[in-house]
Every structure is written in structure tokens, then in C-alpha cells.
Design an enzyme around this catalytic site. Structure first.
Site, mmCIF file in Angstrom:
data_model
loop_
_atom_site.group_PDB
_atom_site.id
_atom_site.type_symbol
_atom_site.label_atom_id
_atom_site.label_comp_id
_atom_site.label_asym_id
_atom_site.label_seq_id
_atom_site.Cartn_x
_atom_site.Cartn_y
_atom_site.Cartn_z
ATOM 1 N N LYS A 1 49.361 29.965 36.422
ATOM 2 C CA LYS A 1 49.223 31.028 37.405
ATOM 3 C C LYS A 1 49.208 32.417 36.784
ATOM 4 O O LYS A 1 48.441 33.282 37.174
ATOM 5 C CB LYS A 1 50.384 30.902 38.404
ATOM 6 C CG LYS A 1 50.393 31.943 39.497
ATOM 7 C CD LYS A 1 49.283 31.687 40.482
ATOM 8 C CE LYS A 1 49.246 32.689 41.607
ATOM 9 N NZ LYS A 1 47.928 32.654 42.279
ATOM 10 N N TRP B 1 53.159 25.859 29.167
ATOM 11 C CA TRP B 1 51.690 25.923 29.088
ATOM 12 C C TRP B 1 51.389 26.181 27.621
ATOM 13 O O TRP B 1 51.637 27.268 27.107
ATOM 14 C CB TRP B 1 51.184 27.060 29.976
ATOM 15 C CG TRP B 1 49.692 27.151 30.048
ATOM 16 C CD1 TRP B 1 48.879 26.484 30.913
ATOM 17 C CD2 TRP B 1 48.825 27.969 29.244
ATOM 18 N NE1 TRP B 1 47.570 26.832 30.691
ATOM 19 C CE2 TRP B 1 47.496 27.733 29.666
ATOM 20 C CE3 TRP B 1 49.025 28.864 28.198
ATOM 21 C CZ2 TRP B 1 46.396 28.372 29.100
ATOM 22 C CZ3 TRP B 1 47.924 29.496 27.617
ATOM 23 C CH2 TRP B 1 46.634 29.239 28.085
ATOM 24 N N ARG C 1 53.585 27.837 36.600
ATOM 25 C CA ARG C 1 53.381 28.689 35.421
ATOM 26 C C ARG C 1 52.967 27.897 34.179
ATOM 27 O O ARG C 1 52.588 28.475 33.166
ATOM 28 C CB ARG C 1 54.678 29.447 35.105
ATOM 29 C CG ARG C 1 55.174 30.320 36.229
ATOM 30 C CD ARG C 1 56.449 31.007 35.815
ATOM 31 N NE ARG C 1 56.207 31.913 34.727
ATOM 32 C CZ ARG C 1 55.774 33.164 34.854
ATOM 33 N NH1 ARG C 1 55.555 33.647 36.048
ATOM 34 N NH2 ARG C 1 55.574 33.913 33.815
ATOM 35 N N ASN D 1 58.958 32.282 26.978
ATOM 36 C CA ASN D 1 57.648 32.499 27.588
ATOM 37 C C ASN D 1 57.025 33.696 26.887
ATOM 38 O O ASN D 1 57.633 34.766 26.859
ATOM 39 C CB ASN D 1 57.803 32.784 29.086
ATOM 40 C CG ASN D 1 56.500 33.249 29.716
ATOM 41 O OD1 ASN D 1 55.425 32.832 29.302
ATOM 42 N ND2 ASN D 1 56.595 34.117 30.703
ATOM 43 N N GLY D 2 55.827 33.515 26.338
ATOM 44 C CA GLY D 2 55.158 34.618 25.655
ATOM 45 C C GLY D 2 54.560 34.123 24.347
ATOM 46 O O GLY D 2 54.429 32.907 24.129
ATOM 47 N N GLU E 1 37.315 26.409 39.097
ATOM 48 C CA GLU E 1 38.649 26.299 38.500
ATOM 49 C C GLU E 1 39.462 25.141 39.062
ATOM 50 O O GLU E 1 40.307 24.605 38.377
ATOM 51 C CB GLU E 1 39.432 27.623 38.588
ATOM 52 C CG GLU E 1 39.919 28.015 39.948
ATOM 53 C CD GLU E 1 40.711 29.325 39.950
ATOM 54 O OE1 GLU E 1 41.470 29.576 39.007
ATOM 55 O OE2 GLU E 1 40.577 30.076 40.922
ATOM 56 N N HIS F 1 14.977 35.463 36.464
ATOM 57 C CA HIS F 1 14.848 35.938 35.083
ATOM 58 C C HIS F 1 15.427 34.945 34.083
ATOM 59 O O HIS F 1 15.818 35.334 32.983
ATOM 60 C CB HIS F 1 15.507 37.309 34.937
ATOM 61 C CG HIS F 1 14.829 38.355 35.782
ATOM 62 N ND1 HIS F 1 13.594 38.860 35.477
ATOM 63 C CD2 HIS F 1 15.206 38.916 36.953
ATOM 64 C CE1 HIS F 1 13.235 39.717 36.417
ATOM 65 N NE2 HIS F 1 14.196 39.769 37.333
ATOM 66 N N CYS G 1 54.551 30.344 30.730
ATOM 67 C CA CYS G 1 55.501 29.246 30.838
ATOM 68 C C CYS G 1 56.561 29.677 31.829
ATOM 69 O O CYS G 1 56.650 30.845 32.184
ATOM 70 C CB CYS G 1 56.174 28.973 29.496
ATOM 71 S SG CYS G 1 55.002 28.564 28.209
ATOM 72 N N LYS H 1 36.351 30.032 42.383
ATOM 73 C CA LYS H 1 37.227 29.166 43.185
ATOM 74 C C LYS H 1 36.821 27.719 43.019
ATOM 75 O O LYS H 1 37.638 26.835 42.831
ATOM 76 C CB LYS H 1 37.079 29.591 44.637
ATOM 77 C CG LYS H 1 38.215 29.881 45.505
ATOM 78 C CD LYS H 1 39.383 30.708 45.169
ATOM 79 C CE LYS H 1 39.806 30.943 43.782
ATOM 80 N NZ LYS H 1 40.405 32.195 43.473
ATOM 81 N N GLU I 1 33.465 35.302 43.228
ATOM 82 C CA GLU I 1 34.755 34.724 43.579
ATOM 83 C C GLU I 1 34.595 33.283 44.080
ATOM 84 O O GLU I 1 35.370 32.401 43.727
ATOM 85 C CB GLU I 1 35.454 35.615 44.626
ATOM 86 C CG GLU I 1 36.790 35.121 45.132
ATOM 87 C CD GLU I 1 37.839 34.902 44.044
ATOM 88 O OE1 GLU I 1 37.604 35.272 42.883
ATOM 89 O OE2 GLU I 1 38.894 34.320 44.375
HETATM 90 O O1 M6R Z 1 47.894 37.932 38.308
HETATM 91 P P1 M6R Z 1 46.520 38.497 38.143
HETATM 92 O O2 M6R Z 1 45.895 38.883 39.440
HETATM 93 O O3 M6R Z 1 46.456 39.611 37.154
HETATM 94 O O4 M6R Z 1 45.668 37.298 37.554
HETATM 95 C C1 M6R Z 1 44.332 37.473 37.192
HETATM 96 C C2 M6R Z 1 43.648 36.146 36.993
HETATM 97 O O5 M6R Z 1 44.291 35.410 36.004
HETATM 98 C C3 M6R Z 1 43.600 35.320 38.280
HETATM 99 O O6 M6R Z 1 42.972 36.012 39.314
HETATM 100 C C4 M6R Z 1 42.864 33.996 38.030
HETATM 101 O O7 M6R Z 1 41.518 34.235 37.771
HETATM 102 C C5 M6R Z 1 43.034 33.029 39.193
HETATM 103 N N1 M6R Z 1 43.257 31.711 38.695
HETATM 104 C C6 M6R Z 1 41.861 32.928 40.068
HETATM 105 O O8 M6R Z 1 42.057 32.035 41.116
#
Ligand code: M6R
Length: 607
Positions: free
Chosen positions: A602, A74, A27, A100-101, A487, A503, A2, A484, A480
Site C-alpha cells: 500500500k 515486502w 503494507r 521498515n525502510g 494492478e 500513431h 513493511c 486499476k 486511472e
Molecule cells: O500514498 P500515495 O498516494 O502517495 O501512493 C501513490 C501510489 O503508490 C498509489 O496511488 C498506487 O499507485 C496505488 N496502488 C494505485 O491504486
């Protein structure tokens, strides 16, 4: 997870809080709220994006007062709703809190408070904090907060106001980020630096269990023994524009475009007179030879960068590498000794799973080197050594430039270890660094010409499933590319090691299923072309990503995207760019909220 802001000063607080929250909306964005201290504490909050709150309080003009706290949420405990939005208050509204937490023992505390007559109006863990502060309140905020911190288990960054302490804003943190912004016009708290940048570049980076008292013209920090703490001011060098869209429609696109600069700025300071100098982190040849294993821990895209690290460090420096998802590391009795080098990768430096894994690794005796983007973040502070990725602030939830800079650091480390082990001589390293220095210009070449990728995205936009295939290091990049896409566009997608498809997963391929095949490694090219034939025989439509020297791919795939040629080790930096753009344009075609994908945030500061 958050965003938390707070202000105390000479200006009206509400518009400042709204501006700060706008910078933190990445966030969390399912509800928002503010509490402003005028004659008393007044709270306004609602479900929905920040703009709903903005409208509700008329840009802040309907709330008068020069001190306040704000929050963008969030949801963790309780669905997004008006009642669950922050700030939360005690029954008489004499305490207001933003958080936040996650409070892990909130149920136990809730029972305790209920037995003392507290009535709860939300499902959140945060409301427990407001009531708990009120319960222990003895007219000394510092003492009260210390008592409450001793009761709380879990993570928190809190902004707190007491109705009997006008002009005094309080903040504490544990395992969730919080900074203090210092300015002549007033002082601030925020979950992240961009929220205070329009007002100041001077900040304090708080440590766990520090308690801050802010007034309009002073900031005092205490430890849990009530002793004052002296702190160095951290001066933010980067510009406010780095955290703004600057004319681009989305942060994600802007950040994709910033990659040449980010990679250049990450590599350049670490290359001096043909040698790799990875900042303060230095290991003698003996130290490197003494490492019996490198253990990488990270989450999401940072984990994918770690998978690239496994391929490269083992290939180039001949050191065994294990890569773990940080969230799994704790649960599989990892074998760590004082000869293990832990490589922790994180953009935010606040990902709780990664932070917990780091602590466990240290407890087991590993030396921790972290690769982090956010200066002064928890992971950076708790590591033995840090190498910062100089990507600048990354706002879009989907990482792009931070991932690219993580790759750059991995290349440098793999080469550095190879040099220290005597595997590479000066001439070979010079050739490697020369090729690495050309990567930013090659990325530029790809991002200058995005029309074909946009066109392909328009062709695939209706897809239900997309598969990404690769062999060797291309498999790491496929992971990756797939993340991308899914998400931000919500198209289901999987990445497979191309040899593994037959497989089981190949049964999912049917007429028209899009398959993205990566074939950047000359030595694996023929094998991948065979895999393309296999999926095409089952009806797949194949989009291949290949280097310029492989035009024969056109005989196999339906569509081919070319990337500039480089040495095999550095191909991830180029192959990932069209995949980022593909995900971006697919999401745009499908009308998705690219920078704020549903259910995500994020920085993931919960387990
Ligand atoms: O801040 P971080 O690099 O530790 O975050 C890790 C993941 O949460 C982050 O890479 C997430 O998978 C992204 N949304 C990918 O685009």
C-alpha cells in the site's frame, strides 16, 4: 513498505502483535515474524502470509512474554524467505530489530561489521542494523541508538529490544512512518494507526530522528542530543470499524462503496455560505495572481488525479500547470521559483519518491501545498500548507476512495483559484458548488447498480490485453482505469489519448481485443465515436462509458455503461467509478487476491 508493531505491557505480547500485524498486512505480505521477550528474546518468523506465522505460533500461545516486536514484510533486499524475514538479531540474540525502510549504505556497513567478525545469516539490510547496534552497544540503549542512527543512511522505522533491558522497548524513525499508541494496559509502536486502534485512540505521531523508550506504563521521547521531547497526544477520531471489512468480502469493494461519504466529507467542510474555504490554506487574490506556475508531483493514482488537476486548473483558473511523476522530478532539472506553487498529492503521505521531490521543490524555493489523506504523515508535516482528504483509512492496495477525494480537492482548488483571479463570479461559483454537492448522490446511483459491470467483467475475464481510450480529461481518467485493472487483475492494460492510438498502438488491436472508451465530454463525443469505429474496424470489442444523455453511443460500441450527467469539469468523479468496479470484478473473476495484489504494497516507502 513493511509493517512494524511493538507492545510492552501487562498482557501476553504475541497475540497482540499478531492482531496488530493483521491490520498492517496491507503494507507487505510476503513473510512475517515476531520476537517476544519472556526470560530471553525468542524469535519466530517465516515466509508466507501472516496466517502461516499465526499457525506456527498457535495464535501466539506458544510464545510467552509481555513485550515484543513484530513485522510483516515486502521484500526489498533478499527474496521472501524464512531467513530474510524479520525480526533480525545480533549473533548472541541480545538485540532484536524490526525495520521498515531501506538502509542505503548497508553494503559498506556490512563490510565494516564483517571485518569485526560478524557473520550474516540473511541478505537483508536490516540484519546490518541488528549487528551495528550490538557493535556499538555500551549498555546505554539511548546513547547506542544515537550512535547507530549517525551511521545509517536511508530510511527506517525501527522497533528494537535489548536482552539486557527487559520491559523496555525502543523505537526510532527517519523517513518511514511510525506512531506510538498510549494505553493504561501498555504501550505500542506501529507503522500505522489501525494496528493500535483496538487498544487506544491516543497516539503520538513521531518525527524524524526521535527516539522512544516505552515501558508498560511510560513513554519517553528523546532527540539525538538525548534531550527529552514533549509531544501532544493526537486523539484519533475515526472508528475502528473504518479499518475493518464490515461484512464486505474485500476492503476494495467496501472502499468503493464508501466513496459518496468520503467525497461529501471532503467537500462539505470547505464550502461555507457559497464560498470555498480550503482550511488554513488561504491565498489572497494578489498571491494567486502572483503564481506563475503550479507544479504537481505525485505517484501512481495520485499522479492520475494530478493529471486531472492539470486539465482543470488550466481550464478554470488559467494558471499553467505541469504534472510530474515524483520519481522523475528530481532527475530533470525542474524550473521552480518562489512564484511556483507545488501541489503534492499523496494518500499515505509517506511515499518516498513524493517526499524526496517535495524536499527538492522546497529547496528550490517553491511553496508546497499538499493534498494528503493520512493526518500527521511525513508529507503533511513537511509541507507549507495541507488540505486533508477526509477519505478515512484506506486499506486495499488499489486506491479508490482516496483518489476520489483527491479529485474533490482538485475541483475546489481550481474553482478557488478561478475566484481569486476574478475569472468566476459569485453566481457561477454557486452553480459550480451546487453541481459538486450532487456528485456523492450520483456516485451512489452508479454503485447501487453494479450487476451490468459484473456481467461485462465476466465476458472480458479471459482478456490478455485491454486498452483504455479517452480525450481531454477523459484521458486522465483512462490512465486511472487502466492502472486499476492491471494492478489487481494482472491483465495487461494501457491507457491512450484516443488521438494517439493511430500513431503506433493501433497495431496491437486484433480480433476480440477489449477497448474501454470514455466519452463524457459532449464536445469530444463525435471524435471518440470515430476512434471507436477505427478500433472496431480492426476487430476490437468496445465498452463505452458515456453520460446518460448520449444513448447514440449504442450505435458505435458493443457495450455501453451510463453514468449520470454532470458538468464537464466534474465527470472524472463519475466516469472512474465503473472503471474501478470493472477492475474489481475482473480480478474477482480471475481469482486474484484483490486487496493484496502480488508484488505490491500500500505504502511505497522506498525509491
Ligand atoms: O500514498 P500515495 O498516494 O502517495 O501512493 C501513490 C501510489 O503508490 C498509489 O496511488 C498506487 O499507485 C496505488 N496502488 C494505485 O491504486
Amino acid at each position: 513498505m513493511c509493517g512494524v508493531v511493538g507492545y510492552v505491557g501487562k498482557e501476553q505480547a504475541a497475540p497482540i502483535l499478531l492482531d496488530g500485524l493483521a491490520k498492517l498486512e496491507y503494507r507487505g505480505y510476503d513473510s512475517a515474524g515476531v520476537a517476544v521477550f519472556g526470560d530471553s528474546i525468542k524469535v519466530q518468523k517465516c515466509e508466507g502470509r501472516l496466517k502461516v506465522l499465526h499457525k506456527k505460533i498457535k495464535g501466539g500461545s506458544s510464545m510467552s512474554g509481555t513485550m515484543g516486536i513484530g513485522h510483516t514484510r515486502w521484500a526489498t533486499h533478499g527474496e521472501p524467505s524464512d531467513a530474510n524475514s524479520h525480526p533480525h538479531t545480533s549473533a548472541e540474540e541480545n538485540v532484536a530489530v524490526v525495520h521498515n525502510g531501506i538502509i542505503e549504505n548497508y553494503l559498506e556497513l556490512k563490510d565494516f561489521l564483517k571485518n569485526h567478525g560478524c557473520v550474516f545469516t540473511s541478505d537483508t539490510d536490516t540484519e546490518v542494523i541488528a549487528h551495528l547496534i550490538d557493535h556499538y552497544h555500551d549498555h546505554d540503549p539511548l546513547k547506542t541508538l544515537i550512535k547507530v542512527m549517525n551511521k545509517l543512511e536511508g530510511s527506517y522505522a525501527l522497533g528494537i529490544m535489548f536482552s539486557e533491558n527487559p520491559g523496555e522497548l525502543y523505537a526510532v524513525r527517519k523517513d518511514s512512518p511510525l506512531i506510538v499508541g498510549l494505553s493504561k494496559g501498555g504501550n505500542f509502536i506501529a507503522s500505522d494507526i489501525p494496528a493500535v486502534l483496538p487498544h487506544t485512540r491516543d497516539v503520538y505521531l513521531l518525527n524524524d530522528k526521535e527516539i522512544v523508550r516505552l515501558t508498560a506504563d511510560a513513554v519517553k521521547i528523546f532527540n539525538t542530543d538525548e534531550e527529552p521531547i514533549k509531544k501532544d497526544v493526537y486523539h484519533v477520531e475515526w472508528d475502528v470499524s473504518s479499518a475493518e471489512k464490515g461484512g464486505y468480502e474485500h476492503f476494495m469493494f467496501k472502499e468503493i462503496m464508501e466513496q459518496p461519504k468520503a467525497v461529501r466529507e471532503t467537500v462539505r467542510p470547505r464550502v461555507k455560505r457559497g464560498k470555498i474555504v480550503p482550511d488554513e490554506f488561504q491565498m489572497s487574490p494578489e498571491d494567486v495572481k502572483n503564481i506563475d506556475k503550479i507544479h504537481i508531483i505525485a505517484c501512481g493514482s495520485a499522479y492520475h488525479a494530478g493529471v486531472v488537476g492539470k486539465y482543470l486548473i488550466e481550464k478554470m483558473a488559467r494558471i499553467p500547470v505541469e504534472v510530474d511523476l515524483a520519481s522523475e522530478f528530481l532527475y530533470r532539472s525542474p524550473m521552480i521559483t518562489n512564484r511556483t506553487l507545488m501541489l503534492v498529492i499523496s494518500q499515505s503521505g509517506e511515499t518516498l519518491d513524493t517526499l524526496r521531490a517535495l524536499r527538492e521543490a522546497k529547496r528550490l524555493g517553491g511553496r508546497v501545498l499538499s493534498v494528503v489523506n493520512v493526518v500527521g504523515s511525513s508529507i503533511a508535516r513537511e509541507s507549507d500548507d495541507i488540505i486533508y482528504t477526509w477519505a478515512g483509512p484506506e486499506i486495499a492496495v488499489a486506491t479508490t476512495k482516496a483518489y476520489s477525494t483527491q479529485l474533490a480537492v482538485i475541483y475546489l482548488l481550481a474553482e478557488y483559484f478561478a475566484v481569486q483571479k476574478g475569472i468566476k463570479n459569485a453566481e457561477q461559483t454557486a452553480a459550480f458548488l451546487d453541481e459538486l454537492a450532487k456528485i456523492p448522490a450520483k456516485i451512489e446511483q452508479i454503485i447501487k447498480n453494479t450487476e451490468n459491470i459484473q456481467f461485462l467483467a465476466s465476458q472480458f475475464a479471459a482478456a490478455k490485453d485491454v486498452f483504455f481510450l479517452g480525450r481531454g480529461i477523459d484521458y486522465a481518467v483512462a490512465l486511472e482505469g487502466s492502472l486499476k485493472l492491471k494492478e489487481i487483475s494482472y491483465v495487461h492494460s494501457e491507457a491512450y489519448a484516443a488521438g494517439e492510438l493511430k500513431h503506433g498502438t493501433i497495431s496491437l488491436i486484433e480480433k476480440g481485443t477489449p477497448v474501454v472508451a470514455l466519452a463524457t465530454q459532449d464536445e469530444l463525443f463525435d471524435k471518440i465515436m470515430s476512434n471507436i469505429r477505427e478500433v472496431k474496424a480492426r476487430g476490437a470489442v468496445v465498452l463505452a462509458v458515456v453520460p446518460e444523455n448520449q444513448p447514440t453511443a449504442e450505435q458505435f460500441a458493443d457495450h455501453v455503461l451510463y453514468v449520470p450527467k454532470t458538468i464537464p469539469e466534474l465527470t472524472p468523479s463519475l466516469a472512474v467509478i465503473p472503471l474501478q468496479l470493472f477492475g474489481y470484478y475482473m480480478a474477482a473473476e480471475r481469482g486474484c487476491d484483490i486487496d493484496k495484489p502480488r508484488n505490491l504494497a500500500k505504502s511505497v516507502t522506498v525509491e
